[in-house]
Design a protein around this motif. Structure first.
Motif, PDB file in Angstrom:
ATOM      1  N   THR B 168      12.267  50.964  78.838  1.00 17.36           N
ATOM      2  CA  THR B 168      11.017  51.075  79.227  1.00 17.36           C
ATOM      3  C   THR B 168      10.504  50.471  80.399  1.00 17.36           C
ATOM      4  N   PHE B 169       9.420  50.737  81.407  1.00 16.64           N
ATOM      5  CA  PHE B 169       9.195  50.240  82.432  1.00 16.64           C
ATOM      6  C   PHE B 169       7.875  50.137  82.488  1.00 16.64           C
ATOM      7  N   ASP B 170       7.284  48.908  83.372  1.00 16.32           N
ATOM      8  CA  ASP B 170       6.133  48.665  83.817  1.00 16.32           C
ATOM      9  C   ASP B 170       5.429  49.514  84.849  1.00 16.32           C
ATOM     10  N   ARG B 171       6.032  50.080  85.381  1.00 13.74           N
ATOM     11  CA  ARG B 171       5.638  50.998  86.498  1.00 13.74           C
ATOM     12  C   ARG B 171       6.967  52.156  86.687  1.00 13.74           C
ATOM     13  N   VAL B 172       6.461  53.293  86.889  1.00 11.77           N
ATOM     14  CA  VAL B 172       7.249  54.247  87.635  1.00 11.77           C
ATOM     15  C   VAL B 172       6.857  55.044  88.904  1.00 11.77           C
ATOM     16  N   PHE B 173       7.691  55.040  89.769  1.00  9.29           N
ATOM     17  CA  PHE B 173       7.497  55.834  91.108  1.00  9.29           C
ATOM     18  C   PHE B 173       8.069  57.028  91.258  1.00  9.29           C
ATOM     19  N   TYR B 207       3.003  56.617  88.889  1.00  8.92           N
ATOM     20  CA  TYR B 207       2.737  56.802  90.375  1.00  8.92           C
ATOM     21  C   TYR B 207       3.379  58.056  90.822  1.00  8.92           C
ATOM     22  N   VAL B 208       2.844  59.166  91.651  1.00  8.27           N
ATOM     23  CA  VAL B 208       3.449  59.847  92.508  1.00  8.27           C
ATOM     24  C   VAL B 208       3.297  59.614  93.832  1.00  8.27           C
ATOM     25  N   LEU B 209       4.241  59.578  94.716  1.00  6.96           N
ATOM     26  CA  LEU B 209       4.235  59.285  95.993  1.00  6.96           C
ATOM     27  C   LEU B 209       4.344  60.744  96.612  1.00  6.96           C
ATOM     28  N   ALA B 210       3.532  60.988  97.558  1.00 10.41           N
ATOM     29  CA  ALA B 210       3.560  62.265  98.209  1.00 10.41           C
ATOM     30  C   ALA B 210       2.891  62.201  99.312  1.00 10.41           C
ATOM     31  N   TRP B 230      -2.627  59.201  85.808  1.00 15.17           N
ATOM     32  CA  TRP B 230      -1.448  58.895  86.774  1.00 15.17           C
ATOM     33  C   TRP B 230      -2.164  58.698  88.120  1.00 15.17           C
ATOM     34  N   THR B 231      -1.344  58.120  89.151  1.00 17.48           N
ATOM     35  CA  THR B 231      -1.835  57.975  90.432  1.00 17.48           C
ATOM     36  C   THR B 231      -1.228  58.451  91.502  1.00 17.48           C
ATOM     37  N   LEU B 232      -1.879  59.396  92.208  1.00 22.25           N
ATOM     38  CA  LEU B 232      -1.305  60.026  93.464  1.00 22.25           C
ATOM     39  C   LEU B 232      -1.434  59.106  94.698  1.00 22.25           C
ATOM     40  N   VAL B 233      -0.481  58.646  95.198  1.00 20.57           N
ATOM     41  CA  VAL B 233      -0.339  57.825  96.599  1.00 20.57           C
ATOM     42  C   VAL B 233      -0.083  58.860  97.759  1.00 20.57           C
ATOM     43  N   THR B 234      -0.833  58.907  98.677  1.00 19.66           N
ATOM     44  CA  THR B 234      -0.841  59.809  99.720  1.00 19.66           C
ATOM     45  C   THR B 234      -1.268  59.043 101.189  1.00 19.66           C
ATOM     46  N   ASP B 235      -1.068  59.739 102.323  1.00 25.10           N
ATOM     47  CA  ASP B 235      -1.815  59.189 103.530  1.00 25.10           C
ATOM     48  C   ASP B 235      -2.833  59.930 103.825  1.00 25.10           C
ATOM     49  N   ALA B 236      -3.097  59.424 105.167  1.00 23.29           N
ATOM     50  CA  ALA B 236      -4.691  59.787 105.830  1.00 23.29           C
ATOM     51  C   ALA B 236      -4.803  61.036 106.066  1.00 23.29           C
ATOM     52  N   HIS B 237      -3.549  61.859 106.256  1.00 20.65           N
ATOM     53  CA  HIS B 237      -3.764  63.349 106.645  1.00 20.65           C
ATOM     54  C   HIS B 237      -3.869  63.934 105.554  1.00 20.65           C
ATOM     55  N   ALA B 238      -4.159  63.518 104.503  1.00 19.57           N
ATOM     56  CA  ALA B 238      -4.248  64.624 103.176  1.00 19.57           C
ATOM     57  C   ALA B 238      -5.849  65.064 103.579  1.00 19.57           C
TER      58      ALA B 238
END
Lengths: 271, 271
Positions: B168-173, B207-210, B230-238
């Motif tokens: 098991t894990f503390d965080r998954v990306f 986390y989902v990195l997109a 869950w957390t979506l991490v995206t960039d400023a163009h979203a």
DNA sequence: ACATGTATGCGCGTTCCGCGCAATAGCTCT
DNA sequence: AGAGCTATTGCGCGGAACGCGCATACATGT
């Protein structure tokens, strides 16, 4: 002998050879073209000035991008011995088989030879083999996973062993750090010895790839014992007496012969 | 002068210098580091054997035969967006944690950011992350293994799932090929969607990195549903409206801000 | 305290390099 | 045809770089 445009043509061929194989040595080139080393050096100096090659100590290296990942291997230690061993090992593999590849540079060289194989399932515990075959679509690649050892770039530990228990193999190719006169396999730690013994038990045919420098050599103090019979594949620099001793222990021994570079297109007359 | 890990550090710097300038001479290096030419030669011999450099007469040359994953990233698509996302993700990770990294280029960029982390256990299903961390001694790397998918350079299948059940894990990306307005995760096939759902269940924080190009985008027809939150991490163009829609579904959304070029290598405080 | 392993500097013999010189071959001009 | 020019090659020599072995210094673990 074409000597009219000979020099220009020769330089072009040097570039071609170097970019194909990644490396070329002065000695090798001078024998191949039947000229002295001085001439080759002049060629290399000129080609270097033109930016078509880079000079190394005793030869030249290609500067253009290499299609193959072989350069890293080629500049490694004892490359020719490892390549000879890998090529013999590759001939043993039949189409459609499922094989297991250990970590290590020699086994990595074998993986490189398998890049053009068809219909093959390859499982591996080594990052080197994984990288060699990662972009080959005709080879089905299974990674056994586990804890990555930074030095050997191989996987060990419970995850690896658990994965192994779910597969069997037609052939396993093992690397090693050393072999002693009893046929003991020397490794850096006991996790690795246990893993190698487990790998050997999962395969019908067991091969150990070890070039001459590894024979009668014990850099560490963890030893694995493989179930007989197994096959040692080594190169022509191996001590025949040592190999005979191994044979008395029931180990098959194969000596893979180098093919000297350029032997294929050797010109007719030679002293 | 730090002499504790001096040799290793020096060799890394030699590689860095050589790859930046393409060339480095023994004499120059020995003066630069204040050691004798012998030491530099030993370094170069070792780095050559490791395949990180190629030796020349009087120095060394950078070898980029195996395109370094970092390099491949830098020339890849939307690099700056992915880097911004990766840098924000890296800040979330605490020392001593155990994290899980998916396959894919964005997660690979995160792995690159973790090369200087201390006291970290990283498990991964992706070859990219594996390569980024393979030579980092301070990070404990576990590979989950499985069937290698040539296109995505990731592991899938029963072996991967079996390995996941042991950790098991503390965080998954997680990476993805696309996200729709419901917060569905688009993947190339059902093995991947099942694997991502399984990965999400094994971690406390998901986390989902997109980056922006993946939002509201459905290149394939297999969909994964992740357990909230869950957390979506995206960039400023979203697109802000699209992000708001996601928030109404209970998804955390983080927009990682680009560092304007030049501000990136501002070292702030030297300590 | 002792042993162990790694890193470094130094000295030595060996290998390889680059340069100058002489010889050969092909080509042009008279 | 003969003279002269250029390009190329082989050879030898001095020097540079290399690899190796040995001794020393430092850090580590028993």
């Amino acid at each position: 002998m074409t000597t009219a445009t000979g020099s220009r043509e020769r330089r072009d061929q040097i570039v071609r050879l170097a970019t194909e194989t990644g490396l070329a040595s002065v000695d090798e080139l001078s024998r191949m073209f039947g000229v002295t080393a001085s001439t080759i050096r002049r060629d290399l100096a000129r080609l270097t000035a033109e930016g078509r090659l880079a000079r190394t100590y005793g030869g030249a290296i290609a500067v253009t991008a290499h299609p193959e990942s072989s350069l890293r291997q080629r500049i490694g230690e004892d490359f020719h011995a490892k390549q000879a061993i890998a090529r013999w090992a590759a001939t043993q593999i039949q189409a459609g088989e499922t094989i297991l590849l250990d970590a290590g540079s020699t086994v990595g060289a074998l993986a490189h030879e398998l890049r053009h194989a068809d219909l093959l399932t390859v499982a591996t515990t080594g990052l080197t083999a994984l990288l060699e075959l990662a972009d080959v679509e005709t080879v089905h690649v299974e990674c056994l996973g586990g804890t990555l050892r930074p030095l050997s770039q191989g996987f060990v530990g419970p995850l690896t062993e658990a994965a192994l228990e779910r597969m069997t193999f037609d052939r396993v190719f093992l690397g090693t750090d050393g072999i002693n006169a009893d046929g003991g396999i020397c490794e850096a730690d006991l996790r690795q010895t246990r893993l190698k013994e487990l790998m050997a038990r999962r395969a019908t045919q067991v091969y150990v790839l070890a070039h001459a420098a590894k024979l009668n050599h014990s850099p560490f103090h963890a030893w694995a014992r493989l179930p007989l019979p197994w096959t040692l594949v080594t190169d022509a620099h191996a001590d025949p007496d040592f190999l005979d001793t191994l044979r008395t222990h029931g180990i098959h021994v194969v000596v893979a012969t180098h093919q000297p570079p350029g032997a294929a297109d050797r010109p007719a007359t030679d002293g």
